[in-house]
Design an enzyme around this catalytic site. Sequence first.
Site, short mmCIF file in Angstrom:
data_model
loop_
_atom_site.label_atom_id
_atom_site.label_comp_id
_atom_site.label_asym_id
_atom_site.label_seq_id
_atom_site.Cartn_x
_atom_site.Cartn_y
_atom_site.Cartn_z
N GLU A 1 27.00 22.40 28.54
CA GLU A 1 27.93 23.80 27.91
C GLU A 1 28.65 23.25 26.66
O GLU A 1 29.82 23.56 26.41
CB GLU A 1 28.97 24.12 29.02
CG GLU A 1 28.27 24.96 29.87
CD GLU A 1 29.20 26.13 30.52
OE1 GLU A 1 30.41 26.31 29.93
OE2 GLU A 1 28.78 26.81 31.39
N HIS B 1 35.17 22.17 34.87
CA HIS B 1 34.19 21.63 35.72
C HIS B 1 34.90 20.07 35.92
O HIS B 1 35.91 19.69 34.84
CB HIS B 1 33.15 21.43 35.50
CG HIS B 1 32.30 22.46 35.60
ND1 HIS B 1 31.10 22.55 36.63
CD2 HIS B 1 32.21 23.79 35.19
CE1 HIS B 1 30.48 23.83 36.64
NE2 HIS B 1 31.19 24.61 35.88
#
Lengths: 423, 423
Positions: A49, A272
């Site tokens: 990402e 995350h």
Amino acid sequence: MKPNFSLRLRVFSLNCWGIPYLSKHRADRVKRLGDFLNMESFDLALLQEVWSEQDFQYLRQKLSPTYPAAHYFRSGIIGSGLCVFSKHSIQEITQHIYTLNGYPYMIYHGDWFCGKAVGLLVLHLSGLVLNAYVTHLHAEYNRQKDIYLAHRVAQAWELAQFIHHTSKKADVVLLCGDLNLHPKDLGCRLLKEWTGLHDAYLETRDFKGSEEGCTMVPENCYVSRQELEPFPSGIRIDYVLYKAVSRFYISCKTLKTTIGRDPHSGTPLSDHEALMATLCVRHSPPQQDASPTHGAAERSPLISVLREAWTELDLGMAQAHWWATFAGYVTGVGLLLLVLVCALVAGGGVREIAIMLWAPTVGLVLGAGAVYLFHMQEAKGLCRARAELHHVLGRARDAQDLGPESQPVPLLGQQEGDRAEEQ
Amino acid sequence: MKPNFSLRLRVFSLNCWGIPYLSKHRADRVKRLGDFLNMESFDLALLQEVWSEQDFQYLRQKLSPTYPAAHYFRSGIIGSGLCVFSKHSIQEITQHIYTLNGYPYMIYHGDWFCGKAVGLLVLHLSGLVLNAYVTHLHAEYNRQKDIYLAHRVAQAWELAQFIHHTSKKADVVLLCGDLNLHPKDLGCRLLKEWTGLHDAYLETRDFKGSEEGCTMVPENCYVSRQELEPFPSGIRIDYVLYKAVSRFYISCKTLKTTIGRDPHSGTPLSDHEALMATLCVRHSPPQQDASPTHGAAERSPLISVLREAWTELDLGMAQAHWWATFAGYVTGVGLLLLVLVCALVAGGGVREIAIMLWAPTVGLVLGAGAVYLFHMQEAKGLCRARAELHHVLGRARDAQDLGPESQPVPLLGQQEGDRAEEQ
């Protein structure tokens, strides 16, 4: 190579949540990530990402003294978001873009535009060949009614096949990334069974970090608590997986995760949690066979998970065919309407209404036609994965029936009947 | 394996020209192809342009006694057109779909809808591991002004990379298919240089068939003589390529092509000529090193072809960026027009004309938007291939500068500077 050969490998993996304009405090988090990676000096940092190539270029520049080798995996319209920084020279690079990755009309989910992929780096470390893979699979937006399940299973299969076919001469295989799969999810089991990869969290004796190794935790201020409601400790969807293919033995000495905040400052690096593993590679002791043999005992769970995946892909195919058929009918109806509208215009009856109807009808035909083509392609992609699964299933069953003495190399002329003939 | 081990492999490859409703005498040709393959009993028959799955199923049924293993490679909307029939058991199957494959708005060329791919079969023959690849690259419609050149070069690179990364443990590599590349074309040279594959036509001492080994000849009644005008003998775009990777030595004993007509009846099997090769695999004599080492002398042509391909991909990228920018501007203008039309409708001024303009404006925005997204994706795909090429080029140059003693495995800590950092 010395008989007492030993290699320590420190690996970092993080889904960076780097969506331009949308992710909070992106610039600050990228900066802090760079500082952290420089300070820790891992052997490999595998990131997901990193959607903005500018972020990659910023990190590349910042990290170049510590990590002289770097690569950004480009794909799709936006990109794969994958990149890697390595302390060691990268011998070879390639990537595989997943055939199926959501739907273009689910614009607000956006996965289709990313071109999700798996990147491969081949490194030679002290004479040892390391294949390091980094990936990010399609997100799960609704666990109860997951319309992307078949796509994620197909992606897990393609990932497993890519690793299987490209790592045959590797000594050590490492896979890091956000699989968007819980540990017991079908895709995760399929990947582990077919590749023989081990889960660092389950294997290590020294784990420090979030409860149950979760990589999305409610303590993280960027995580929606509502989404994690069914999972009080959080979810584990990011992984460090590894195996030694030949002559070698690999173990995970330590595994750490961040716990909802930056290891040094307070704010987290991402939504995350980061994974930090210290792996140790040694020569395999004679009694230990490091590479999975897929012997009779190991074949049973493989067969069972292959069957399960086959059923899931079958359901996905039925769904894709349904949508293709529906869109086909709508296209047909649209074409009939178009003929009618044209006839009305030519006849001069209700000309004004006909002209008003012309544009939506053309839109309907083109839109439904595009949906038809898309779902035809989806069905082909699912059918391809199902055919490959079916072939592996057939061979695994054959091997189980014949017993271990038939393994591993059949002789010339041995035939598999119609086992290889996919439906 | 015995020291005097020897394996004879008979291979058939044909672009079948099997387009439903469009290809002439398709049913008859497929029937005759089946009869011919049954009669000849090759070890492997690798077919391209079998666009109809019904044709594959017909052949599968017809050939099952002689070729018990078969596989159809599904991809894209129509399919890859690739399939294979094998006398021997197929151990493993996978495929790779090319990232770039023409343009969806070139409907009359149709390549984009096919999902061109490369299929891989792993066979174990008398203890020898054979990786057989079958492929079909994007067609060349205009040699003078080839708008697909960058895509074909990118496909050749992806094909070469796929073979390179998946054949590392194979003893013998075989590639058959319609490359849509003349022998001296950039894509063909790139493929051969990077994989080390040899061309059966150039290697064999016993060739029988069309002049200069051509696989599209003016004698074939299905071939347009006008298209072949610049090439009086025809063109050679279908290949049987091979190499032995380790311990083994492979040679092409005989190579035959059809010569514009069925070997038995008069009418040809397709608009392409079939290739029939008899390959012989033996243990490599001690003085011969069968696998290409990419030594200093071999590296020079590799570097030169990599550079050439890099330039071509660069041109393709510039073109893709130009189209993306153009489509971006058109989308912007369309959006402005839409705002204007809406304002006119709201204002009630020239309402009728505004309503008439509304539909074409929306069409313009959506159409130009789609073209923008497509060319963004194209640029990403070309950039990815260019980055991989750049990395290989850097490593090849390093190896050439350092000389052969630095090969093949660099030690831990050896760094490549920013060589791995693709632009």
